[in-house]
Motif scaffolding. Structure first.
Motif, PDB file in Angstrom:
ATOM      1  N   VAL A   1       0.831  -1.203   0.000  1.00 32.39           N
ATOM      2  CA  VAL A   1       0.000   0.000   0.000  1.00 32.39           C
ATOM      3  C   VAL A   1       0.864   1.251   0.000  1.00 32.39           C
ATOM      4  CG1 VAL A   1      -1.632   1.353   1.380  1.00 32.39           C
ATOM      5  CG2 VAL A   1      -2.004  -1.100   1.041  1.00 32.39           C
ATOM      6  N   LYS A   2       1.960   1.244   0.757  1.00 37.35           N
ATOM      7  CA  LYS A   2       2.850   2.410   0.798  1.00 37.35           C
ATOM      8  C   LYS A   2       3.439   2.692  -0.583  1.00 37.35           C
ATOM      9  CE  LYS A   2       5.124   5.608   3.100  1.00 37.35           C
ATOM     10  NZ  LYS A   2       5.956   6.199   2.041  1.00 37.35           N
TER      11      LYS A   2
ATOM     12  N   GLY B   1      -7.893  -2.745  -2.525  1.00 32.60           N
ATOM     13  CA  GLY B   1      -7.902  -4.192  -2.321  1.00 32.60           C
ATOM     14  C   GLY B   1      -6.788  -4.706  -1.450  1.00 32.60           C
ATOM     15  N   ASN B   2      -5.701  -3.926  -1.315  1.00 30.46           N
ATOM     16  CA  ASN B   2      -4.542  -4.374  -0.533  1.00 30.46           C
ATOM     17  C   ASN B   2      -4.512  -3.837   0.883  1.00 30.46           C
ATOM     18  OD1 ASN B   2      -2.368  -6.016  -2.129  1.00 30.46           O
ATOM     19  ND2 ASN B   2      -3.147  -4.529  -3.605  1.00 30.46           N
ATOM     20  N   CYS B   3      -5.507  -3.058   1.273  1.00 32.38           N
ATOM     21  CA  CYS B   3      -5.536  -2.517   2.636  1.00 32.38           C
ATOM     22  C   CYS B   3      -5.663  -3.636   3.659  1.00 32.38           C
ATOM     23  CB  CYS B   3      -6.686  -1.518   2.794  1.00 32.38           C
ATOM     24  SG  CYS B   3      -6.381   0.071   1.988  1.00 32.38           S
ATOM     25  N   LYS B   4      -4.718  -3.672   4.588  1.00 31.84           N
ATOM     26  CA  LYS B   4      -4.695  -4.747   5.588  1.00 31.84           C
ATOM     27  C   LYS B   4      -4.805  -4.232   7.024  1.00 31.84           C
ATOM     28  CE  LYS B   4      -3.984  -8.236   2.730  1.00 31.84           C
ATOM     29  NZ  LYS B   4      -4.104  -7.474   1.463  1.00 31.84           N
ATOM     30  N   ASN B   5      -4.587  -2.948   7.241  1.00 32.37           N
ATOM     31  CA  ASN B   5      -4.637  -2.431   8.606  1.00 32.37           C
ATOM     32  C   ASN B   5      -5.042  -0.963   8.612  1.00 32.37           C
ATOM     33  OD1 ASN B   5      -2.282  -0.844   8.083  1.00 32.37           O
ATOM     34  ND2 ASN B   5      -1.004  -2.634   8.537  1.00 32.37           N
ATOM     35  N   HIS B   6      -5.098  -0.408   9.800  1.00 30.16           N
ATOM     36  CA  HIS B   6      -5.537   0.976   9.966  1.00 30.16           C
ATOM     37  C   HIS B   6      -4.606   1.956   9.253  1.00 30.16           C
ATOM     38  CE1 HIS B   6      -6.923   4.628  12.066  1.00 30.16           C
ATOM     39  NE2 HIS B   6      -8.014   3.935  12.354  1.00 30.16           N
TER      40      HIS B   6
ATOM     41  N   ASP C   1      -2.961   1.446   6.499  1.00 27.98           N
ATOM     42  CA  ASP C   1      -3.278   1.408   5.067  1.00 27.98           C
ATOM     43  C   ASP C   1      -4.486   2.274   4.748  1.00 27.98           C
ATOM     44  OD1 ASP C   1      -1.178  -0.304   4.598  1.00 27.98           O
ATOM     45  OD2 ASP C   1      -2.412  -2.118   4.566  1.00 27.98           O
ATOM     46  N   ILE C   2      -5.505   2.170   5.595  1.00 31.06           N
ATOM     47  CA  ILE C   2      -6.728   2.953   5.377  1.00 31.06           C
ATOM     48  C   ILE C   2      -6.442   4.447   5.481  1.00 31.06           C
ATOM     49  CG2 ILE C   2      -9.026   3.460   6.279  1.00 31.06           C
ATOM     50  CD1 ILE C   2      -8.903   0.821   4.817  1.00 31.06           C
ATOM     51  N   LYS C   3      -5.578   4.811   6.411  1.00 36.82           N
ATOM     52  CA  LYS C   3      -5.229   6.226   6.577  1.00 36.82           C
ATOM     53  C   LYS C   3      -4.584   6.765   5.312  1.00 36.82           C
ATOM     54  CE  LYS C   3      -2.859   9.368   9.733  1.00 36.82           C
ATOM     55  NZ  LYS C   3      -2.027   9.475  10.971  1.00 36.82           N
ATOM     56  N   LEU C   4      -3.674   5.994   4.697  1.00 33.11           N
ATOM     57  CA  LEU C   4      -3.046   6.403   3.440  1.00 33.11           C
ATOM     58  C   LEU C   4      -4.068   6.448   2.308  1.00 33.11           C
ATOM     59  CD1 LEU C   4       0.439   4.609   3.359  1.00 33.11           C
ATOM     60  CD2 LEU C   4      -0.144   6.918   4.120  1.00 33.11           C
TER      61      LEU C   4
END
Length: 391
Positions: A88-89, A116-121, A123-126
């Motif tokens: 995600v980064k 689709g690749n968001c796995k944690n908080h 990731d969602i923030k980005l």
């Protein structure tokens, strides 16, 4: 012969009840208180972005949520690691490079891949940061004022629910937001499904407030989830409150919704509400499900009418498909072994002894009547007499 006679006149037994739905004062006092959802959208695609559009028509389809373990679907799973994943980064950096340096809109696939690749908080923030940057770029450089299409919002809300980033998910339900998201009821269903998995009535109330505040139309699928949460958390005041809201919105309730509602009323021993709900159900559905049929049978038992309860179960046995008929015995066993204790918990202490004695007698009479017509042969009546709460 008495049971057969009662079965033939069952429609009169239930139909003769003088219940005035909604306007009835008793009803008012007792009821006061998609993996993805598919939407039919009119997309206005543009060569520069391919991601803009607006909802054209929202179909009242059932929101089917994937079966996910509590471990991967918990708030803790989403908040213990605030560091974004490498995948995600990398996508985030590439998209910002495209917007801020190259001054071009990144490929559609990059945003969808990030979701689709968001796995944690983290990731969602980005994800929400890049959404805000993309919206700003579309406005200032491409002069696109419309939001991203509603499908994108659904997937964003789904990603938030999957990792437990509920605060971000609630932002996706706001009509006026800085992320270019187009909220929809289908997006809300993802958060409500999260609340259902966790029996989180507080989150359900928050989501329902957001729906009202942002004028998002209620659907049958919404009621299905909300009524289930209210029943599972044993909060009658909320199911009463929201039932009136759904009825006022002319939402056509599903059979599964009536199942949860009527079973809850029977579990509480609230016959007034039960018969009013049954009146509403009968206006749109010709036949009972296994659950609503037994809810009515329990209501008849509470009114000291065991023969009528047996007659109703006999009629139900005749209308159910062969695949569902074995459920009759299962439900009778639950009625004998589980329901009496449950219903007594909701009664005033001074009324429990009399009701316990009445149920003990009337359930025995009902089961005897069922045995006479070849039903409930495997039910163990010894459990009924051994229950301390009924002794």
């Amino acid at each position: 012969m008495q049971v057969i006679s009662n079965a033939r006149n069952l429609a009169r037994v239930l139909g003769a009840r003088t219940v005035l739905f909604i306007s009835n004062q008793r009803f008012s006092s007792s009821l006061i208180q998609s993996h993805r959802s598919f939407l039919q959208c009119q997309l206005y695609g543009e060569a520069s972005s391919g991601m803009c559009g607006s909802c054209y028509y929202l179909m009242p389809l059932h929101s089917v949520y994937p079966m996910i373990s509590r471990t991967s679907f918990s708030t803790e799973a989403g908040t213990t690691d605030n560091n974004p994943t490498e995948a995600v980064k990398e996508l985030y950096d590439n998209m910002l490079q495209s917007v801020n340096v190259k001054r071009t809109m990144p490929p559609n696939a990059s945003l969808w891949s990030m979701i689709g690749n968001c796995k944690n908080h983290g990731d969602i923030k980005l994800l929400f940061d890049v959404l805000q940057n993309l919206r700003r770029f579309r406005l200032s450089n491409l002069h696109i004022h419309s939001n991203f299409n509603c499908n994108l919002c659904q997937e964003v809300a789904r990603a938030c629910a999957l990792v437990g980033a509920i605060d971000f998910g609630k932002k996706a339900l706001c009509l006026h937001n800085v992320y270019g998201l187009t909220p929809s009821i289908a997006s809300a269903h993802h958060l409500l499904s999260y609340a259902k998995v966790h029996n989180d009535a507080k989150l359900m109330v928050e989501v329902m407030r957001l729906l009202k505040r942002n004028n998002l139309p209620l659907q049958a699928g919404t009621a299905d989830i909300v009524f289930s949460i209210c029943s599972n958390t044993n909060i009658w005041e909320l199911i009463s409150k929201y039932s009136k809201r759904f009825i006022k919105a002319s939402v056509k309730l599903r059979q599964t919704t009536f199942d949860a509602w009527m079973e809850f009323a029977a579990r509480r021993g609230d016959t007034d509400s039960l018969w009013n709900i049954e009146k509403l159900r009968s206006e749109t559905m010709k036949q009972h499900s296994l659950t609503t049929g037994f809810a009515c049978a329990k209501g008849l038992l509470l009114e000291r009418k065991p023969e009528d309860a047996a007659a109703l179960i006999q009629v139900l046995n005749g209308t159910l498909s062969d695949a569902k008929k074995p459920g009759i015995t299962v439900e009778v066993e639950k009625l004998v072994n589980e329901w009496p204790s449950e219903v007594l918990k909701h009664q005033k202490e001074e009324d429990r002894k009399a009701l316990a004695a009445a149920l003990k007698s009337d359930i025995s009479t009902m089961v005897a009547s069922l045995l006479n017509i070849g039903l409930a042969r495997s039910v163990n009546m010894e459990d009924l007499t051994k229950k301390e709460i009924l002794s």
